[in-house]
Scaffold this motif. Sequence first.
Motif, PDB file in Angstrom:
ATOM      1  N   TYR A  21      57.376  68.522  56.998  1.00  0.00           N
ATOM      2  CA  TYR A  21      57.803  68.038  58.320  1.00  0.00           C
ATOM      3  C   TYR A  21      59.181  68.597  58.621  1.00  0.00           C
ATOM      4  CZ  TYR A  21      54.120  64.776  57.147  1.00  0.00           C
ATOM      5  OH  TYR A  21      52.925  64.240  56.760  1.00  0.00           O
ATOM      6  N   ASP A  28      56.664  59.196  63.734  1.00  0.00           N
ATOM      7  CA  ASP A  28      57.483  59.239  64.939  1.00  0.00           C
ATOM      8  C   ASP A  28      57.967  57.829  65.276  1.00  0.00           C
ATOM      9  OD1 ASP A  28      55.350  57.922  66.144  1.00  0.00           O
ATOM     10  OD2 ASP A  28      54.711  59.640  67.341  1.00  0.00           O
ATOM     11  N   ASN A  34      53.314  62.261  62.240  1.00  0.00           N
ATOM     12  CA  ASN A  34      53.574  63.574  62.828  1.00  0.00           C
ATOM     13  C   ASN A  34      52.659  64.621  62.207  1.00  0.00           C
ATOM     14  OD1 ASN A  34      55.720  62.775  64.535  1.00  0.00           O
ATOM     15  ND2 ASN A  34      57.174  62.942  62.846  1.00  0.00           N
ATOM     16  N   GLU A  35      52.403  65.683  62.959  1.00  0.00           N
ATOM     17  CA  GLU A  35      51.615  66.805  62.447  1.00  0.00           C
ATOM     18  C   GLU A  35      52.407  67.529  61.360  1.00  0.00           C
ATOM     19  OE1 GLU A  35      48.570  68.412  63.113  1.00  0.00           O
ATOM     20  OE2 GLU A  35      48.082  66.533  64.110  1.00  0.00           O
TER      21      GLU A  35
END
Length: 59
Positions: A21, A28, A34-35
């Motif tokens: 990340y 988030d 999160n991706e």
Amino acid sequence: MDMARKFLQMGYTRSRRYANYESGKKYDQNGNINEREIDEEKARISQDFRSKMEESPGG
């Protein structure tokens, strides 16, 4: 020796987090995951930490 191992472990976990990340945050502000955006250079660095950790006594 314990302190050296502690810093190797910390280096591994931190570099792995930032490899996965970019912001270093998995979630988030709304609690959604999160991706992952794998950064190959940081992933390689985390492997360096891990290999040094495994080389050390007690590893």
